[in-house]
Write an enzyme that holds these catalytic residues in place. Sequence first.
Site, PDB file in Angstrom:
ATOM      1  N   SER A 216       0.816  -1.213   0.000  1.00 19.31           N
ATOM      2  CA  SER A 216       0.000   0.000   0.000  1.00 19.31           C
ATOM      3  C   SER A 216       0.848   1.259   0.000  1.00 19.31           C
ATOM      4  CB  SER A 216      -0.970   0.003   1.189  1.00 19.31           C
ATOM      5  OG  SER A 216      -0.331  -0.428   2.347  1.00 19.31           O
TER       6      SER A 216
ATOM      7  N   HIS B 113      -2.755  -3.151  -6.132  1.00 17.09           N
ATOM      8  CA  HIS B 113      -3.179  -2.596  -4.851  1.00 17.09           C
ATOM      9  C   HIS B 113      -4.681  -2.749  -4.681  1.00 17.09           C
ATOM     10  CE1 HIS B 113      -3.721   1.145  -2.115  1.00 17.09           C
ATOM     11  NE2 HIS B 113      -3.530   0.070  -1.399  1.00 17.09           N
TER      12      HIS B 113
ATOM     13  N   GLU C  34      -5.700  -0.781  -7.977  1.00 16.62           N
ATOM     14  CA  GLU C  34      -4.710   0.012  -8.696  1.00 16.62           C
ATOM     15  C   GLU C  34      -3.640  -0.954  -9.201  1.00 16.62           C
ATOM     16  OE1 GLU C  34      -4.585   4.370  -6.617  1.00 16.62           O
ATOM     17  OE2 GLU C  34      -3.678   2.758  -5.471  1.00 16.62           O
TER      18      GLU C  34
HETATM   19  P1  NAD Z   1      -1.757  -9.072   7.725  1.00 15.39           P
HETATM   20  O1  NAD Z   1      -0.828  -8.816   8.817  1.00 15.39           O
HETATM   21  O2  NAD Z   1      -3.198  -9.233   8.024  1.00 15.39           O
HETATM   22  O3  NAD Z   1      -1.314 -10.359   6.919  1.00 15.39           O
HETATM   23  C1  NAD Z   1       0.005 -10.617   6.524  1.00 15.39           C
HETATM   24  C2  NAD Z   1       0.190 -12.136   6.512  1.00 15.39           C
HETATM   25  O4  NAD Z   1       1.403 -12.440   5.845  1.00 15.39           O
HETATM   26  C3  NAD Z   1       0.277 -12.762   7.889  1.00 15.39           C
HETATM   27  O5  NAD Z   1      -0.672 -13.789   7.999  1.00 15.39           O
HETATM   28  C4  NAD Z   1       1.698 -13.317   7.938  1.00 15.39           C
HETATM   29  O6  NAD Z   1       1.775 -14.523   8.681  1.00 15.39           O
HETATM   30  C5  NAD Z   1       1.981 -13.552   6.489  1.00 15.39           C
HETATM   31  N1  NAD Z   1       3.390 -13.615   6.135  1.00 15.39           N
HETATM   32  C6  NAD Z   1       4.406 -12.884   6.619  1.00 15.39           C
HETATM   33  N2  NAD Z   1       5.543 -13.239   6.004  1.00 15.39           N
HETATM   34  C7  NAD Z   1       5.235 -14.205   5.106  1.00 15.39           C
HETATM   35  C8  NAD Z   1       5.970 -14.961   4.165  1.00 15.39           C
HETATM   36  N3  NAD Z   1       7.281 -14.819   4.052  1.00 15.39           N
HETATM   37  N4  NAD Z   1       5.313 -15.830   3.403  1.00 15.39           N
HETATM   38  C9  NAD Z   1       4.005 -16.000   3.532  1.00 15.39           C
HETATM   39  N5  NAD Z   1       3.250 -15.326   4.415  1.00 15.39           N
HETATM   40  C10 NAD Z   1       3.867 -14.444   5.190  1.00 15.39           C
HETATM   41  O7  NAD Z   1      -1.529  -7.882   6.674  1.00 15.39           O
HETATM   42  P2  NAD Z   1      -2.533  -7.273   5.606  1.00 15.39           P
HETATM   43  O8  NAD Z   1      -3.319  -6.196   6.235  1.00 15.39           O
HETATM   44  O9  NAD Z   1      -3.231  -8.378   4.935  1.00 15.39           O
HETATM   45  O10 NAD Z   1      -1.536  -6.566   4.595  1.00 15.39           O
HETATM   46  C11 NAD Z   1      -0.776  -7.287   3.685  1.00 15.39           C
HETATM   47  C12 NAD Z   1      -0.230  -6.359   2.627  1.00 15.39           C
HETATM   48  O11 NAD Z   1      -1.305  -5.680   1.985  1.00 15.39           O
HETATM   49  C13 NAD Z   1       0.686  -5.267   3.146  1.00 15.39           C
HETATM   50  O12 NAD Z   1       1.672  -5.006   2.189  1.00 15.39           O
HETATM   51  C14 NAD Z   1      -0.249  -4.082   3.266  1.00 15.39           C
HETATM   52  O13 NAD Z   1       0.416  -2.852   3.185  1.00 15.39           O
HETATM   53  C15 NAD Z   1      -1.123  -4.291   2.077  1.00 15.39           C
HETATM   54  N6  NAD Z   1      -2.451  -3.656   2.138  1.00 15.39           N
HETATM   55  C16 NAD Z   1      -3.181  -3.680   3.280  1.00 15.39           C
HETATM   56  C17 NAD Z   1      -4.434  -3.084   3.313  1.00 15.39           C
HETATM   57  C18 NAD Z   1      -5.281  -3.118   4.557  1.00 15.39           C
HETATM   58  O14 NAD Z   1      -6.207  -2.333   4.651  1.00 15.39           O
HETATM   59  N7  NAD Z   1      -5.019  -4.012   5.483  1.00 15.39           N
HETATM   60  C19 NAD Z   1      -4.926  -2.464   2.167  1.00 15.39           C
HETATM   61  C20 NAD Z   1      -4.169  -2.482   1.007  1.00 15.39           C
HETATM   62  C21 NAD Z   1      -2.928  -3.086   1.000  1.00 15.39           C
END
Ligand code: NAD
Length: 718
Positions: free
Chosen positions: A432, A453, A465
């Site tokens: 993000s 995204h 995106e």
């Molecule tokens: P989250 O913490 O809910 O989930 C991340 C997951 O990745 C966890 O379950 C973790 O165990 C796993 N993980 C970590 N390292 C790993 C690896 N090497 N291999 C496999 N799995 C692994 O996070 P999220 O909120 O889902 O965010 C994930 C990504 O999406 C981030 O880059 C974040 O910036 C982006 N994002 C988040 C949002 C939001 O609103 N939460 C919106 C858009 C983008």
Amino acid sequence: MFQGQSIQVLPITEPGTEGLVELRFDRQGDAINKLDARTVDEFRQAIDVIAAAPGVRGVLVTSAKDVFIVGADITEFGLKFQQEPQQIAAGVRESNAMINRFEDLPIPSVVAINGFALGGGLELALLGALRVMSETAQVGVPEVKLGLFPGFGGTVRLVRVAGLATAFDWVASGRPAKAAQALAAGVVDELAAPGALRDRALALLQSAVRGEVDWAARQQRKRAPLPLAADAVAAELAKALDAARRGAPHQPAAQTALETMAEGASLGRDRAIDLESAAFGRVAKTQAAASLVRAFLNDQAVKKLHKRHAREGRPVARAAVLGAGTMGGGIAFTSALRGVPVRMKDIAQAALEQGLAEADKQLARQVRNGRLKPEKAQAVRAAITVQRDEAGFDEVDCVIEAIVENLDVKRRVLAALEGSVGPGTVIASNTSSLRIDDIAQPLARPENFVGMHFFNPVPVMPLVEVIRGSRTSPQAVSTAVAYAAAMGKVPIVVQDGPGFLVNRILTPYVNAFVQLVADGADFEQVDRAMEAFGWPMGPAYLQDVVGMDVGAHVFDVIAAGYPARIRPVERNAIRTLVAAGRFGQKTGGGFYDYEADPAGKPRKTSSPAARALVAALQTGGARDFTDAEIVERMMLPMLVEAAHALEEGVVATPAELDTAMLLGIGFPAYAGGPLQYADWLGLPQVVALCEKHAAFGPPYQPTARMRAMAAEGARYHR
Ligand code: NAD
């Protein structure tokens, strides 16, 4: 008898059909029929031909396409709606006078509705004495979705054919009806299996010609006032208005339509249609109509791009997701739901279980709502494979990474991933805030790497995106676009850069909010003013919902990318609340306090603690602002940033920019997106407002191009 480019009239030659003619909609060189100016004119000519031909005893109206008529030609609206309301009204009145002559023909007519008859299509069908509808067709008047209502006598005829309650509901909701519902409402007279439609319609016409059906009485009913007492009309109107007002305060079309229909109910057809035409002229000039019509055209343009990408990308038959958290779980579920099987990898078993549990919950809900058959739900579930390794990744076409938002971790994990996937597999990051080029730095095949995204919650939010890094190949971009579109999303291609497109444009808006509050504005008033403007939630409430710890971090990253314009505010309410541990809903309090309502949803209440913390920052004391001042100070930085983004080529077209803002952050639909909003205000006015607020610095400084456009009278959308 008549051969136009959209309509033919020909004698029916089957035995026993002497004197019957067929008026067939068959738009040359197109897969559909629509009611553009040419078709309306040909319809007029066709009526002349039928009226003048000797011995014609009945008309069958058909379509040679899969649809009947999908509606008006929306691309014609822009030019038409530039006229004054009276001119618009005069134009529709003239068209109505022309097409009414079909209803007034001294012979019976039967319309065979074989497919979609929407908007003008249904209005045209309502001119006939009788209607037979295919069991698979749909009818409706969706004009309110464009900020309009039917203007070809549809509101007048629906009232008289289906009764007030149905007409009110159909016009105000814009919802289409399936065959059974249309029959029950009396909008059509008979249903037929698709293959039997023409025969049934012809048989009905023959029996009307023989006098077995009182077709003339049906036509007369549409010309007469509605036989209903004034107080009954008023009571129905009050009920319908109540529902319409609740729906859309900035979209007056439904309300205007209802009032016009009620007023016209006591009048004969021609006078009622005059009222309809006049009211149509007024709604056509509203901001909502201009913006919603624009959004429709933008949407068409964006879909066209998606088709091109689908041709140029690598088809995604199998996919994988890294990370089973909030985003990864949602992405995997959506992919499986849309028919692309997916492998979901996480390093934590608990996350995988949680991800599956979430998918199960969503599927169970859809089965309960009747939106998904149990067998389909099982198939979707079976299409998600969870794993803690990368087995089978060599067979997938695309991997979407959704692990922690940490540059080093992402680089390391993705560089390793390249060894597990095929040479042509596209790798997408759901980052993000990180730059695609930064993440790509250690990759062996950066051409296969792209940003995707998604927005949270993934199954609900339509925007994706697709971020093109400087080394991303066109094919990888197209693959990501096509895959997102296949998932039912609306992908928009943007260039790499802090905040990409949507969050970048949102950031100056958030900063304007913080500055307003530092200047003494009451944040609750700011929320009320922006919600009244049309945002789904005000900026303070939005911070609480997003979570200010995360929000503040994202803000910092993006602001750092645009130091000339986005300068962090001192005496910053968001930072102060974060420092006090008030992150928002997730900690029970942010700008507001939260407690669970009976349904378990967080309900906000004014927070004396937050108000005291914020008041302490307002060293100049609290100050009164008008709502208009608040709206200007909040919205102008967003318009200016949108202009910068467009000028820098972050997004290729105004259509894509506005579509992204509508879908990504709920920009008020009636205002159409920042560029459409600037067009509506007029660039000279935008520049003048910017000058009024020039003291607040660069976020209020129009670009040179904005000034030039203002001077030339130019617009973003043509
Ligand atoms: P989250 O913490 O809910 O989930 C991340 C997951 O990745 C966890 O379950 C973790 O165990 C796993 N993980 C970590 N390292 C790993 C690896 N090497 N291999 C496999 N799995 C692994 O996070 P999220 O909120 O889902 O965010 C994930 C990504 O999406 C981030 O880059 C974040 O910036 C982006 N994002 C988040 C949002 C939001 O609103 N939460 C919106 C858009 C983008």
